[in-house]
Design an enzyme around this catalytic site. Sequence first.
Site, PDB file in Angstrom:
ATOM      1  CB  CYS A 104      31.582  18.264  -3.434  1.00  0.00           C
ATOM      2  SG  CYS A 104      32.529  18.608  -1.956  1.00  0.00           S
ATOM      3  CB  ILE A 109      29.768  15.853 -18.431  1.00  0.00           C
ATOM      4  CG1 ILE A 109      30.784  16.154 -19.527  1.00  0.00           C
ATOM      5  CG2 ILE A 109      28.745  14.872 -18.830  1.00  0.00           C
ATOM      6  CD1 ILE A 109      31.529  14.953 -20.076  1.00  0.00           C
TER       7      ILE A 109
HETATM    8  C1  LIG Z   1      40.612  24.640 -13.797  1.00  0.00           C
HETATM    9  C2  LIG Z   1      39.190  24.141 -13.757  1.00  0.00           C
HETATM   10  C3  LIG Z   1      38.399  24.442 -12.645  1.00  0.00           C
HETATM   11  C4  LIG Z   1      37.074  23.990 -12.594  1.00  0.00           C
HETATM   12  N1  LIG Z   1      36.306  24.316 -11.499  1.00  0.00           N
HETATM   13  C5  LIG Z   1      34.993  23.911 -11.465  1.00  0.00           C
HETATM   14  C6  LIG Z   1      34.145  24.292 -10.387  1.00  0.00           C
HETATM   15  O1  LIG Z   1      34.535  25.007  -9.462  1.00  0.00           O
HETATM   16  N2  LIG Z   1      32.861  23.844 -10.406  1.00  0.00           N
HETATM   17  C7  LIG Z   1      32.347  23.070 -11.416  1.00  0.00           C
HETATM   18  O2  LIG Z   1      31.171  22.715 -11.388  1.00  0.00           O
HETATM   19  N3  LIG Z   1      33.130  22.729 -12.473  1.00  0.00           N
HETATM   20  C8  LIG Z   1      34.421  23.117 -12.510  1.00  0.00           C
HETATM   21  N4  LIG Z   1      35.201  22.780 -13.594  1.00  0.00           N
HETATM   22  C9  LIG Z   1      34.598  21.999 -14.693  1.00  0.00           C
HETATM   23  C10 LIG Z   1      34.085  22.891 -15.834  1.00  0.00           C
HETATM   24  O3  LIG Z   1      33.099  23.789 -15.399  1.00  0.00           O
HETATM   25  C11 LIG Z   1      33.541  22.035 -16.990  1.00  0.00           C
HETATM   26  O4  LIG Z   1      32.439  21.271 -16.540  1.00  0.00           O
HETATM   27  C12 LIG Z   1      34.579  21.091 -17.563  1.00  0.00           C
HETATM   28  O5  LIG Z   1      35.852  21.709 -17.586  1.00  0.00           O
HETATM   29  C13 LIG Z   1      34.228  20.623 -18.970  1.00  0.00           C
HETATM   30  O6  LIG Z   1      34.102  21.707 -19.864  1.00  0.00           O
HETATM   31  P1  LIG Z   1      35.326  22.205 -20.814  1.00  0.00           P
HETATM   32  O7  LIG Z   1      35.848  20.988 -21.507  1.00  0.00           O
HETATM   33  O8  LIG Z   1      34.716  23.220 -21.716  1.00  0.00           O
HETATM   34  O9  LIG Z   1      36.353  22.799 -19.904  1.00  0.00           O
HETATM   35  C14 LIG Z   1      36.540  23.214 -13.663  1.00  0.00           C
HETATM   36  C15 LIG Z   1      37.347  22.929 -14.771  1.00  0.00           C
HETATM   37  C16 LIG Z   1      38.658  23.363 -14.838  1.00  0.00           C
HETATM   38  C17 LIG Z   1      39.490  23.045 -16.056  1.00  0.00           C
END
Ligand SMILES: Cc1cc2nc3c(=O)[nH]c(=O)nc-3n(C[C@H](O)[C@H](O)[C@H](O)COP(=O)(O)O)c2cc1C
Length: 306
Positions: free
Chosen positions: A129, A190
């Site tokens: 944040c 991450i």
């Molecule tokens: C649409 C979207 C919303 C996300 N919202 C959050 C969130 O509220 N809090 C958080 O810690 N990470 C959030 N993330 C990050 C994911 O939890 C994750 O760390 C990141 O997408 C990498 O993993 P991935 O490649 O499997 O998506 C968000 C990611 C996306 C794509």
Amino acid sequence: MELETTVGSIKLRNPLILSSGILGTSYSTLQRIYEAGMGAVVTKSIGPRARKGNPNPSIFALQEIKSVINSVGLANPGYKVFREDIEKLIENKIPTIASVFGENETEFVEVLEGLKDLHILAFELNLSCPNIEKGGTQIGTNPETVFNIVKKIRSITSSPIWVKLTPNVNNIIDIAEAAVKGGCDALVAINTLKAMVIDIDAQIPILGYKRGGLSGAAIKPIGIRYVYDLFENFGEKIPIVGVGGISRGEDIIEYLLAGANAVQIGTALGVAYPENMIKFFQMRIKKYMKEHTIEKISELVGGAHK
Ligand SMILES: Cc1cc2nc3c(=O)[nH]c(=O)nc-3n(C[C@H](O)[C@H](O)[C@H](O)COP(=O)(O)O)c2cc1C
């Protein structure tokens, strides 16, 4: 052969965890994803009060690299409203990790105080944040801030505390060390990487908020590197949860070998039928374990550090 794993004191039926923000906004979607075979679920990040998202479009698919750029931001209903969903998840015995965020220590404390009586599996502190008091840089980029927040939260709750690290830093080890010194129980690496897309015909940024975060297959090698570095630095001292770009069972195995005890999956599950994908992930891991005569997930953890 079993898929059970542990993250510190927490036992999971398998190493697959739904990551925060993807599908994790209501009781029913979290329940559906758990029943499809995940080991646990993480909620959307919850803050002190309701927050509207950024202007649309806030998600853009980069199909050529199996990735997504998003500027959803920290839109959420606030902990007082979301509490009901978490209570339902706990009542229904769904292993739930509550992701929480704040703009400063006071806000983190407010959310934790409001949720600490719940028998939650763990609290995941989202340190991505922006810190308005410090010119908008992410909370998780300053070791002193991270130490203070984690230490304070440690004094409020005896539930496990996971700290989710942002990759947008010069030295992730300094930040991780601050979190460990503050008393966290696991590191999650991450979150998304700072990114942007421009429409070359309109000659303007595509996202309404202009800037966003990259997730999906393109960031997997970065996640692997961070998990590898964290494991090399901390060894068995602190469990690691690997996140970023997992879209195949092979990716999960790679994260385990890099040093993760469990993984979180986000972007790849944002499809119409995540159920099939979850089954494929499990089948692939089992096949690999059979081929390599591995009995337990723990035999794979950190296996690439020879
Ligand atoms: C649409 C979207 C919303 C996300 N919202 C959050 C969130 O509220 N809090 C958080 O810690 N990470 C959030 N993330 C990050 C994911 O939890 C994750 O760390 C990141 O997408 C990498 O993993 P991935 O490649 O499997 O998506 C968000 C990611 C996306 C794509």
